[in-house]
Design an enzyme around this catalytic site. Sequence first.
Site, PDB file in Angstrom:
ATOM      1  N   GLU B  64      49.652  50.050  29.944  1.00 33.52           N
ATOM      2  CA  GLU B  64      48.232  50.302  30.184  1.00 33.52           C
ATOM      3  C   GLU B  64      47.987  51.714  30.711  1.00 33.52           C
ATOM      4  O   GLU B  64      47.035  52.388  30.311  1.00 33.52           O
ATOM      5  CB  GLU B  64      47.660  49.278  31.168  1.00 33.52           C
ATOM      6  CG  GLU B  64      47.520  47.877  30.593  1.00 33.52           C
ATOM      7  CD  GLU B  64      48.838  47.115  30.578  1.00 33.52           C
ATOM      8  OE1 GLU B  64      49.811  47.596  31.199  1.00 33.52           O
ATOM      9  OE2 GLU B  64      48.894  46.038  29.957  1.00 33.52           O
ATOM     10  N   HIS B 133      43.831  37.090  35.871  1.00 34.11           N
ATOM     11  CA  HIS B 133      43.260  37.241  34.530  1.00 34.11           C
ATOM     12  C   HIS B 133      41.782  36.865  34.504  1.00 34.11           C
ATOM     13  O   HIS B 133      41.262  36.468  33.478  1.00 34.11           O
ATOM     14  CB  HIS B 133      43.998  36.359  33.521  1.00 34.11           C
ATOM     15  CG  HIS B 133      45.396  36.800  33.209  1.00 34.11           C
ATOM     16  ND1 HIS B 133      46.430  36.637  34.092  1.00 34.11           N
ATOM     17  CD2 HIS B 133      45.926  37.412  32.117  1.00 34.11           C
ATOM     18  CE1 HIS B 133      47.545  37.118  33.547  1.00 34.11           C
ATOM     19  NE2 HIS B 133      47.257  37.598  32.349  1.00 34.11           N
TER      20      HIS B 133
END
Lengths: 342, 332
Positions: B64, B133
């Site tokens: 990322e 999440h």
Amino acid sequence: MATARKAISPEQTNLPFAYRQYSPDQLRDVLRKMYLIRRFEEGAEDSYMRGLIHGTMHLSIGQEASAMGICMPLHEDDQITSTHRGHGHCIAKGADVKRMFAEFFGKTTGYCKGRGGSMHIADVAKGNLGANGIVAGGIPIAVGAALSSKRMKTGKVVISFFGDGANNEGAFHEALNMASIWKLPVIFVCENNGYGMSTSTARSTAVKNIADRAAAYSMPGVIVDGNNFSEVAEASQAAVERARAGEGPTLIESKTYRYRGHSKSDRNRYRTKEEIEDWITNRDPILLFETELKEFGIIDEKGIEAVRESVKQEIADGIEFAKQSPAPELSDLGRYVYTEVA
Amino acid sequence: MDTAVRELSYAQAIQEAMALAMEADDRVFLMGEDIGVYGGAFQVTGDLVERFGTDRVMDTPISELGGAGVAVGAAVTGMRPIFEFQFSDFATLGMEQIVNQAAKMRFMLGGEVSVPVVMRFPAGSGTGAAAQHSQSLEAWLGHVPGLKVIQPATPHDAKGMLLAAVADPDPVMIFEHKLLYKMKGPVPEGHYTVPIGKAEIRREGRDLTIVATSIMVHKALEAAEALAGEGMDIEVIDLRSIRPIDRDTVIGSVKKTSKLLCVYEAVKTLGIGAEVSAMIAESEAFDYLDAPIVRLGGAETPIPYNPDLEKATVPQVPDIVAAARDLVKGVR
Ligand SMILES: Cc1ncc(C[n+]2csc(CCOP(=O)(O)OP(=O)(O)O)c2C)c(N)n1
Ligand SMILES: [Mg+2]
């Protein structure tokens, strides 16, 4: 340039790379630029001591051959990302010291209009996408620039300069991996000056050489004496050719040394005076290059004196330009945060 | 020119916008984890790789920070990347490139460059994916000058705002609530944009202003509908963009209704509700207030796994109904 190379006779091929590759004029210009980097930094340091420049700065005195050697094979539109220790990279890529001083003085005529200072010095027109205050911050950005080059077929090569300390950041590893899987025209240049602030590579890094890490990303890892201009330029030339041929990235480890402290707050407690003295006396990149140039009859003492004089004048003019330049208007504080849409 | 309007899901609307943007401009391309043959974790990119190939629908390694940096570097040098974070929670790994690089590069370089990168963040709770999440981190990025941060709430806006984001010269962060991906709504064919920085009054009313973001817009509308049955006339504003924020629409509405309720899914404290409240407190609308401002936001906990606990963590329609009713009736 390629034809000039062919014309060299067999005995001349024993000459170091730079003397086969570059003309005497080019080599004298390299010396001049190495002096320009050093005197620029001395001038910046002096201005800082006098309170004309605020903040802090990271000087690359002692590392000039590395910046020059890496940038020598580049085209003007090739790009670089640089580091907090980036004055040398900026000059080597073609920046005007006037506008660099102006930036350090926080003036509107500076490369970043006084918004960046030493740590964000850039020269976008000459392909320098900027120094970076974040260790390893520029490495993925260089990979992105190389991706643009490949997709837009511009043929540009991108250099990412960083220090030995940066090779322990995740960004370094992620960036090298992506550059390799996508075979991008980017060259990773680790200027290993032995320390990240106070922490030696021996204490910070699990491998002996940073270049050893190239193996993990299936790219060549090349170690060069970063204080030897010709050696650095040779490695850079090979990496640039590889990148332009679409064969992918290279990691070059340029082993060098910084004479000054890390920044302006360094008490030098982590290294000895003897160590510093040894590098200054026996391995100074400018002195080494100058001696070679004299040996090969490319310049004489008078010529060197003329180089020093002209550099001295250029630095003085640069500082004067910076002093005379206008400061930004306070009312312009909000500018450049977003792109002004017409 | 007549443009047909069809029903599309929010995810389809985003996909259509990305396809249009790529058709119109060779510089536009997509990057992200598993966005190619897999189609993206939420099937937003779907089969785009078949149409545009792997160079333009680019799978990245699970990187990322590096991936965001590559997108920034490509944007600065002439491309128009759209970078998908697989979950908005993973913005935490890309934060360096987003906050220190993308947001500041133009400024640090004195306007010499622009960073036209778009980043997409599937956000929010309600999927049973638990604490790592399910977060709503938009206010983190909303705090950073140099970024634009948007939260489209409908398929129509998801498409139009994405197209506006791609055309924008600056970095635009799009937070997409995962529970909205399957929601259907009218979406015009072809190219259109919805401006960044402009709120939308979704329902007009005189008794109370509800300022909501993302999925909470729909919950607020449901609550307003329910309260209409009790004779209450509630205005619902879809903020749509948190940086820049549309002060005029919110201030104008509160001057009309004299009451404000902020509803958002992110953790309540130090969030968008505080910003909107302060905006009113600092403006001429303050004198119009007939009641204290009320915020409904996420609980001061991570998002739990258990479905009942998970629901209890973020505002639900009954919570909004209760808070709005109290405000209108002057119980508070
Ligand atoms: C992410 C990050 N961590 C720490 C710092 C503080 N810092 C600035 S330079 C530096 C040392 C970097 O060492 P190296 O990469 O070897 O470069 P050098 O200074 O030796 O040129 C540190 C720790 C920073 N700027 N960014
Ligand atoms: Mg170092």
